[in-house]
Enzyme design. Structure first.
Site, mmCIF file in Angstrom:
data_model
loop_
_atom_site.group_PDB
_atom_site.id
_atom_site.type_symbol
_atom_site.label_atom_id
_atom_site.label_comp_id
_atom_site.label_asym_id
_atom_site.label_seq_id
_atom_site.Cartn_x
_atom_site.Cartn_y
_atom_site.Cartn_z
ATOM 1 N N GLU A 231 -27.367 0.394 -21.446
ATOM 2 C CA GLU A 231 -28.295 -0.055 -20.233
ATOM 3 C C GLU A 231 -27.962 -1.279 -19.618
ATOM 4 O O GLU A 231 -26.923 -2.030 -20.138
ATOM 5 C CB GLU A 231 -29.740 -0.399 -20.839
ATOM 6 N N HIS A 273 -36.213 -4.696 -22.415
ATOM 7 C CA HIS A 273 -35.522 -5.382 -23.311
ATOM 8 C C HIS A 273 -34.971 -6.867 -22.889
ATOM 9 O O HIS A 273 -34.819 -6.877 -21.832
ATOM 10 C CB HIS A 273 -34.154 -4.697 -23.889
ATOM 11 N N ALA A 295 -12.227 4.980 -18.237
ATOM 12 C CA ALA A 295 -11.367 4.636 -19.799
ATOM 13 C C ALA A 295 -11.575 6.233 -20.377
ATOM 14 O O ALA A 295 -10.814 6.273 -21.465
ATOM 15 C CB ALA A 295 -12.290 3.699 -20.632
ATOM 16 N N VAL A 299 -18.984 10.953 -18.354
ATOM 17 C CA VAL A 299 -20.079 10.100 -17.586
ATOM 18 C C VAL A 299 -20.597 10.878 -16.463
ATOM 19 O O VAL A 299 -19.745 11.369 -15.529
ATOM 20 C CB VAL A 299 -19.703 8.943 -17.197
ATOM 21 N N PRO A 300 -21.780 11.663 -16.811
ATOM 22 C CA PRO A 300 -22.531 12.175 -15.683
ATOM 23 C C PRO A 300 -22.928 11.386 -14.333
ATOM 24 O O PRO A 300 -22.673 10.373 -14.337
ATOM 25 C CB PRO A 300 -23.713 12.743 -16.361
ATOM 26 N N SER A 302 -25.881 11.210 -12.992
ATOM 27 C CA SER A 302 -27.055 10.785 -13.391
ATOM 28 C C SER A 302 -27.603 11.037 -14.620
ATOM 29 O O SER A 302 -26.975 11.931 -15.531
ATOM 30 C CB SER A 302 -28.106 11.238 -12.291
#
Length: 608
Positions: A231, A273, A295, A299-300, A302
C-alpha cells in the site's frame, strides 16, 4: 529474521489477555484441519489463574490460565508463539517480556497504535535474537491446514470458502488484515489456495516486512509462487525490489501496491493504516508498482486485474510441471454454538464441573492419570493414593509413609473428645452411619483438630520472616492469639506426648530437612520457660513437619506450598484420620446396642 517455515500442524501458542471469540476460532480451525492437539496451549490473564472452558470440535476442553508470562512459558515449554491481545498501552511491555523468554520464537501484536519508539526496540531485540514479530496492528497470519492466529481469515464459513483447511501452493503477504481476507478468497478461486498468509500490520514500523516473508516463502518448498499486496506510504516495498534485483527470490512474485487513487485528491490522503500515508513520490503506489515491475515481479495494471495475473502465473507453473494442484478434501463439520444452534436444534452444552484428579471414562478409573490396575500392581499404599488425589503427583515413599503415620496416630483419641462424643450420642439416637460420622466431623475446628493448619501457617510465617522464638511468641501474645500447636491439657515437660516423639523420630531418620520442626522445638523451649504444659502438641508437630515434607521433597514450588497450607490440606489429614475413629465409635455403639443417651442431671449446673 529467521528464514523458512515458522508454523506447523504442531505449533502451539500462548494467548495473552483472554478473548473468548478469537481463541474459539483458533480451536475451530484446528478441528477443521484435523489437528490432534489444540493450538492454544495456555492463556495468560494477569492476576488470574485457573482454567477457561472452550470447545475443540464437540469436545469441551479446559485450557489453563496463568497469571504471568513467565509462569505460562514455564508450564508450556513447547508453545513457541505468543499472541498478544493487550491494548496499545501495554502491548510493548508484554511483547518484550515474551520475546525474552527462551521458548518464544514468534510474537504477534494485534494492538494498533503501539508507540513507535517501543516498536523499534521490539524489532531490534527480535532481529538480534533471531525471533519474529508480526504486527503491531495486525490480524496475524495463517498456515493453511496447520495453524492460525486469532481472528485471521474471519469466520469458519470464510475459511472453508477460501480452502484454508488444507495447504495450497501460494505464499501471501500483505499489510492489511481485511485485504488479506479478500485475497485469500481471490487466490482460492484461481489457484489451489495459499500455503501461508501473513498480515504484517499497518503501523509505520511493522515488526517484520513484506520482503522478510517473501524471502522466507522462497525457502519453503511447498510454496511455488508468492502474492504481495502493498500500500502507499513507507518504503517497505523497495526492500522487496532490491531482493528481486539481487536474485534472492527465484519464485514468481505477483504484486500490487494499492492506493493509486491517491493522486486523484488535491490534498494529502491517509488510507486507514498509520503507515498508509504517502510521504513523497517514492512512497506513492504508482512508483512502487513501477519499481516492482522493473525488478521482475508480475504487476497488473490495476487491482481489478490482480486476480487474472495470479491465475495466469499459477496456470503457467502448472503447465511447466512446477505445481501439481492440491487435491480437494472435505473438511469436518464444526458444531454450532448454542446461540446459533437453537433454531436448528443442534446444541453443544457446556460442562459445569472441572476435575483434574480423577477420570472414570476409560476402561478403568484413573487417579491423577495413574490407572487403577497400575496402582494395585505397583503395590501403592493409602499414602500413595492420597498423594495422587490430593497433590496430583506421586510423592517419595518416605512422604507417603509419613502421611500414613499421621493418619494412624490421629485416628482416635478416646470416647470423651468432642467429636467422638457427638458421634456416640448420634449413634445411640438410632441415626445411620453417615449422620453419626458427620455429627462428629462437624466439631472439628480451631478448638478440636483444626489447629494443624494454623500451626503450619504461623510457624511458616515466623520462620520465613526470621523471627526468634521470643519475637514470635511475644508478638502473638500482644495480638491476644494463642500459639497454635503449643499446649496440652495433660501432657507436659515431664510427660511428653508419645505421638509427637514418634513423628519427630521418623522425620529425623527420613526427611532431608527438618528446619520447620527445629524451629517449632525452639518455640517449645521458650514456651516451657513460661509454663510446664506449653509443650509442642501433635497438631504443632504435624503442622511443622508437613512444611518440612513439602519444602524438603523438592516437588513443590513456594507458591504451591503456600496454597496447600492456605486451602487446608493439613486439616484434611486430621479429618481423614479422625473419620476412622468416628466410624469405629459408631459401629461400637451399634454393636453394643446402646440406648438413647441422656446426659445425667447431676452433671449439669442448674442456675438462674
Amino acid at each position: 529474521m529467521a528464514t523458512g517455515q515458522i508454523f506447523s500442524r504442531n505449533t502451539q501458542a500462548l494467548f495473552y489477555n483472554y478473548k473468548q471469540l478469537p481463541i474459539q476460532r483458533m480451536l475451530d480451525f484446528d478441528f477443521l484441519c484435523g489437528r490432534e492437539t489444540p493450538s492454544v496451549a495456555g492463556i495468560i490473564n494477569p492476576g488470574s489463574e485457573g482454567f477457561q472452558k472452550l470447545f475443540f470440535g464437540q469436545e469441551e476442553i479446559a485450557i489453563p490460565v496463568h497469571s504471568s508470562i513467565e509462569a505460562a512459558c514455564s508450564a508450556h515449554p513447547t508453545a513457541d508463539v505468543f499472541i498478544n491481545f493487550a491494548s496499545f498501552r501495554s502491548a510493548a511491555a508484554s511483547s518484550m517480556a515474551a520475546l525474552k523468554q527462551p521458548t518464544i520464537r514468534v510474537v504477534a501484536i494485534i494492538a494498533e497504535g503501539v508507540p513507535e519508539s517501543d516498536t523499534k526496540l521490539l524489532i531490534a531485540y527480535a532481529r538480534t535474537n533471531n525471533k519474529v514479530v508480526i504486527g503491531p496492528a495486525t490480524v496475524g497470519g495463517i498456515q493453511a491446514g496447520a495453524f492460525k492466529i486469532g481472528d485471521t481469515a474471519g469466520t469458519i464459513d470464510n475459511i472453508i470458502q477460501c480452502k484454508l483447511y488444507r495447504p495450497g501452493s501460494v505464499g501471501f503477504v500483505s499489510k492489511s488484515g481485511g485485504m488479506s481476507n479478500e485475497l485469500y478468497n481471490t487466490i482460492a478461486r484461481v489457484t489451489d489456495g495459499i500455503f501461508e498468509g501473513i498480515a504484517i500490520g499497518g503501523d509505520v514500523f511493522p515488526g517484520s516486512t513484506l520482503s522478510d516473508h517473501v524471502i522466507r516463502f522462497n525457502n519453503i518448498p511447498q510454496v511455488k509462487m508468492m502474492v504481495v499486496l502493498g500500500e502507499l506510504g513507507g518504503r517497505d516495498e523497495y526492500s522487496l525490489v532490491e531482493a528481486l534485483k539481487e536474485g534472492k527470490i527465484h519464485k514468481p512474485v505477483v504484486a500490487w501496491v494499492s492506493g493509486t487513487c491517491a493522486r486523484l485528491f488535491k490534498s494529502e490522503v491517509q488510507f486507514g493504516h498509520a503507515g498508509a500515508k504517502s510521504g513523497g513520490e517514492l512512497e506513492s503506489a504508482q512508483a512502487k508498482n513501477q519499481a516492482l515491475l522493473e525488478a521482475g515481479a508480475v504487476v497488473p495494471t490495476s487491482y481489478e486485474a490482480l486476480e487474472t495475473a495470479i491465475k495466469e502465473t499459477f496456470d503457467k507453473l502448472v503447465e511447466e510441471g512446477k505445481i501439481t494442484p492440491v487435491s480437494e478434501v472435505k473438511p469436518p463439520e464444526i458444531p454450532e454454538d448454542l446461540s446459533f444452534a437453537i433454531k436448528s436444534g443442534k446444541v453443544r452444552a457446556p460442562t459445569h464441573i472441572i476435575s483434574t484428579i480423577s477420570d472414570d471414562r476409560g476402561d478403568e478409573p484413573c487417579y491423577a492419570g495413574v490407572p487403577m490396575s497400575s496402582i494395585i500392581e505397583r503395590g501403592f499404599s493409602v499414602g500413595d493414593v492420597i498423594s495422587l488425589l490430593w497433590f496430583k503427583r506421586s510423592l517419595p515413599r518416605y512422604c507417603t509413609q509419613f502421611i500414613e503415620i499421621c493418619i494412624m496416630l490421629c485416628a482416635d483419641h478416646g470416647p470423651c473428645v468432642s467429636g467422638a462424643h457427638n458421634t456416640i450420642v448420634t449413634a445411640r439416637a438410632g441415626k445411620d452411619l453417615v449422620s453419626s460420622l458427620v455429627s462428629g466431623l462437624l466439631t472439628i475446628g480451631p478448638r478440636f483438630g483444626g489447629a494443624i493448619d494454623d500451626a503450619a501457617r504461623y510457624f511458616k510465617d515466623a520462620y520465613d520472616r526470621g523471627l526468634s522464638p521470643y519475637e514470635f511468641v511475644e508478638g502473638m501474645k500482644k495480638q491476644g492469639i494463642r500459639v497454635p500447636g503449643i499446649g496440652h491439657r495433660i501432657k507436659s515437660r515431664d510427660n511428653r506426648d508419645k505421638r509427637v516423639q514418634l513423628l519427630q523420630q521418623y522425620a529425623h531418620n527420613h526427611f532431608p530437612s527438618v528446619k520447620y520442626m527445629d524451629y517449632a522445638v525452639q518455640v517449645e523451649n521458650y514456651t516451657l520457660s513460661k509454663a510446664n504444659n506449653l509443650v509442642l502438641n501433635v497438631d504443632g508437630a504435624i503442622g511443622s513437619l508437613f512444611l518440612d515434607l513439602l519444602s524438603g521433597s523438592g516437588m513443590f514450588t513456594k507458591q504451591e506450598i503456600d496454597e496447600i497450607v492456605e486451602i487446608g490440606y493439613l486439616n484434611g489429614l486430621f479429618v481423614l484420620a479422625r473419620s476412622i475413629g468416628l466410624i469405629g465409635h459408631t459401629f461400637d455403639q451399634k454393636r453394643l446396642k446402646q440406648p438413647l443417651y441422656r446426659h445425667p442431671w447431676e452433671d449439669v449446673l442448674y442456675t438462674k
